[in-house]
Structure formats: C-alpha cells, structure tokens
Design an enzyme around this catalytic site. Sequence first.
Site, PDB file in Angstrom:
ATOM      1  N   GLU A 113       1.041  -1.271   0.112  1.00 55.01           N
ATOM      2  CA  GLU A 113       0.052  -0.052   0.169  1.00 55.01           C
ATOM      3  C   GLU A 113       1.023   1.280  -0.011  1.00 55.01           C
ATOM      4  OE1 GLU A 113      -1.484  -1.394   3.754  1.00 55.01           O
ATOM      5  OE2 GLU A 113      -2.636  -2.802   2.668  1.00 55.01           O
ATOM      6  N   TYR A 125       8.112   2.042  -7.669  1.00 54.55           N
ATOM      7  CA  TYR A 125       7.501   0.910  -7.776  1.00 54.55           C
ATOM      8  C   TYR A 125       7.272   0.365  -9.341  1.00 54.55           C
ATOM      9  CZ  TYR A 125       6.775   0.952  -2.783  1.00 54.55           C
ATOM     10  OH  TYR A 125       7.319   1.079  -1.280  1.00 54.55           O
TER      11      TYR A 125
HETATM   12  C1  LIG Z   1      11.224   4.780  -2.998  1.00 52.87           C
HETATM   13  C2  LIG Z   1      12.516   4.622  -2.652  1.00 52.87           C
HETATM   14  C3  LIG Z   1      12.879   3.756  -1.757  1.00 52.87           C
HETATM   15  C4  LIG Z   1      13.545   4.801  -3.950  1.00 52.87           C
HETATM   16  O1  LIG Z   1      14.751   4.430  -3.563  1.00 52.87           O
HETATM   17  P1  LIG Z   1      16.002   5.081  -4.662  1.00 52.87           P
HETATM   18  O2  LIG Z   1      17.316   4.197  -4.265  1.00 52.87           O
HETATM   19  O3  LIG Z   1      15.973   6.131  -4.952  1.00 52.87           O
HETATM   20  O4  LIG Z   1      15.602   4.113  -5.945  1.00 52.87           O
HETATM   21  P2  LIG Z   1      16.516   3.586  -7.254  1.00 52.87           P
HETATM   22  O5  LIG Z   1      17.400   4.837  -7.432  1.00 52.87           O
HETATM   23  O6  LIG Z   1      16.822   2.341  -7.163  1.00 52.87           O
HETATM   24  O7  LIG Z   1      15.540   4.022  -8.394  1.00 52.87           O
HETATM   25  C5  LIG Z   1      15.164   2.934  -9.524  1.00 52.87           C
HETATM   26  C6  LIG Z   1      14.160   3.473 -10.406  1.00 52.87           C
HETATM   27  O8  LIG Z   1      12.991   3.645  -9.732  1.00 52.87           O
HETATM   28  C7  LIG Z   1      12.277   4.874 -10.468  1.00 52.87           C
HETATM   29  N1  LIG Z   1      12.450   6.031  -9.273  1.00 52.87           N
HETATM   30  C8  LIG Z   1      12.979   6.100  -8.321  1.00 52.87           C
HETATM   31  N2  LIG Z   1      13.016   7.324  -7.415  1.00 52.87           N
HETATM   32  C9  LIG Z   1      11.990   8.191  -8.286  1.00 52.87           C
HETATM   33  C10 LIG Z   1      11.689   9.377  -7.881  1.00 52.87           C
HETATM   34  N3  LIG Z   1      11.865  10.221  -7.198  1.00 52.87           N
HETATM   35  N4  LIG Z   1      10.670   9.806  -9.082  1.00 52.87           N
HETATM   36  C11 LIG Z   1      10.107   8.942 -10.255  1.00 52.87           C
HETATM   37  N5  LIG Z   1      10.888   7.658 -10.367  1.00 52.87           N
HETATM   38  C12 LIG Z   1      11.619   7.255  -9.310  1.00 52.87           C
HETATM   39  C13 LIG Z   1      13.235   5.372 -11.690  1.00 52.87           C
HETATM   40  O9  LIG Z   1      12.718   4.670 -12.605  1.00 52.87           O
HETATM   41  C14 LIG Z   1      14.463   4.729 -10.916  1.00 52.87           C
HETATM   42  O10 LIG Z   1      15.417   4.390 -12.062  1.00 52.87           O
HETATM   43  P3  LIG Z   1      16.352   5.644 -12.809  1.00 52.87           P
HETATM   44  O11 LIG Z   1      16.987   6.564 -11.618  1.00 52.87           O
HETATM   45  O12 LIG Z   1      17.283   4.870 -13.617  1.00 52.87           O
HETATM   46  O13 LIG Z   1      15.445   6.796 -13.511  1.00 52.87           O
HETATM   47  C15 LIG Z   1      13.076   6.364  -2.096  1.00 52.87           C
HETATM   48  O14 LIG Z   1      12.745   7.235  -2.887  1.00 52.87           O
HETATM   49  C16 LIG Z   1      12.535   6.429  -0.699  1.00 52.87           C
HETATM   50  O15 LIG Z   1      13.200   6.065   0.405  1.00 52.87           O
HETATM   51  N6  LIG Z   1      11.678   7.268  -0.595  1.00 52.87           N
HETATM   52  C17 LIG Z   1      11.104   7.712   0.795  1.00 52.87           C
HETATM   53  C18 LIG Z   1      10.648   6.633   1.495  1.00 52.87           C
HETATM   54  C19 LIG Z   1       9.553   6.013   0.699  1.00 52.87           C
HETATM   55  O16 LIG Z   1       8.407   6.549   0.258  1.00 52.87           O
HETATM   56  N7  LIG Z   1       9.088   4.766   0.799  1.00 52.87           N
HETATM   57  C20 LIG Z   1       8.142   4.086   0.143  1.00 52.87           C
HETATM   58  C21 LIG Z   1       6.853   4.001   1.045  1.00 52.87           C
HETATM   59  S1  LIG Z   1       7.110   2.655   2.178  1.00 52.87           S
END
Ligand SMILES: CC(C)(COP(=O)(O)OP(=O)(O)OC[C@H]1O[C@@H](n2cnc3c(N)ncnc32)[C@H](O)[C@@H]1OP(=O)(O)O)[C@@H](O)C(=O)NCCC(=O)NCCS
Length: 155
Positions: A113, A125
């Site tokens: 979720e 996701y």
């Molecule tokens: C969601 C989260 C874990 C992603 O971690 P991350 O290490 O930045 O993700 P990645 O670098 O592995 O990204 C993989 C792909 O996901 C997508 N993506 C990641 N962050 C994104 C953003 N801010 N906006 C759009 N797409 C995104 C992209 O397609 C990315 O590939 P690319 O960088 O080559 O374009 C991080 O943004 C986070 O910690 N957010 C805050 C906590 C949260 O919301 N957690 C989820 C709810 S529980």
Amino acid sequence: MSSAAVRIRRMSLSDLDRVVEIAQSLKDAPHWPLAAYLPALDAKAVPTRVALVAEDAAGVTVGFAVAMVVGPQAELETIAVAAEGQRRGVGRLLFAALAEKLKLERAEEIYLEVRASNGPALGFYRALGFRETGRRPRYYADPVEDALLLALRLA
Ligand SMILES: CC(C)(COP(=O)(O)OP(=O)(O)OC[C@H]1O[C@@H](n2cnc3c(N)ncnc32)[C@H](O)[C@@H]1OP(=O)(O)O)[C@@H](O)C(=O)NCCC(=O)NCCS
C-alpha cells in the site's frame, strides 16, 4: 556513492538505531518505533519476515526494506533509502535481493500500500514492474489520503 559499492545483507539489532534515523528523516517513510522492527529480526517469529539493509563501502547503512510472508503472498511493509543516497539504484538493489529471499520463502506475489500522493515511491514501484490493483479510500491519517494497492508477481 554508486550502487556498485553497496552491499545488501540481513538487518541486525545493531542496525536499528540507524534504520530508525533514516526512516525519521524521510517524510514519506513509515515511522516505526524501534521495537516494531524486532519481530523482523527473529527467525522464529510468525509471520515470517525478511529484513535487509544496504550498506555503502564505508559500512554505513544507507537503506533498508522489510517484508512479511503469509502463504504465497508477501507484503512490502517498508522500504527506504537515505535522501543523500537516492536515485543511485540502491532501492532497486534492495528490492531485487528482497524478492530473491521472498521466493526462497515460497512467496509468489508481493503487494503493498502506498499513499496516492507519494510520487517518488509510485515511480519507483512502477519501474520495478508493480501494477495497481486497487484503492483504499481514506486509508491514511495525518493527512487523510487514499492508499493505492500495488502488486507484482514474483514467481
Ligand atoms: C522509494 C525509494 C525507496 C526509492 O529508492 P532509490 O534508491 O532512490 O531508487 P532507485 O535509485 O533504485 O530507483 C530505481 C528506479 O525507480 C524510479 N524512481 C526512483 N525514484 C524516483 C522518483 N523520485 N521519481 C520517479 N521515479 C523514481 C526510477 O525509474 C529509477 O530508475 P532511474 O533512476 O534509472 O530513473 C526512495 O525514494 C525513498 O526512500 N523514498 C522515501 C520513503 C518511501 O516513500 N518509501 C516507500 C513508501 S513505504
């Protein structure tokens, strides 16, 4: 930091202060109290959980993920990467390692979720292949907001 320098390993008790610190620093991460992580570290606890951390070359924890397995379904309960480490592939690495461990636990599908307004998480996701399967109106409080349900086949 590049994701090539990141190592994924099981979460342990000594990680928890840092894990809570990372979660607290991110407005969109679930803000679990430290004790909420303890069942995820207990191999005998029911339901089964998989908890992983990502650490950088200096041994600093930069991200983590926790999932629960019930029958053939897993739930991604939380995943977060410290703000300074985001968009470098750490989340993708964490999720790939998590998915492998969940398959070993016989999970066939993972669902989660997420707040409808959490654009970064939704982008993440979707990049992993999750599909929207439903919406729970007014699921979250502070602020009140719908949850989107997303799912991905693992098997
Ligand atoms: C969601 C989260 C874990 C992603 O971690 P991350 O290490 O930045 O993700 P990645 O670098 O592995 O990204 C993989 C792909 O996901 C997508 N993506 C990641 N962050 C994104 C953003 N801010 N906006 C759009 N797409 C995104 C992209 O397609 C990315 O590939 P690319 O960088 O080559 O374009 C991080 O943004 C986070 O910690 N957010 C805050 C906590 C949260 O919301 N957690 C989820 C709810 S529980």
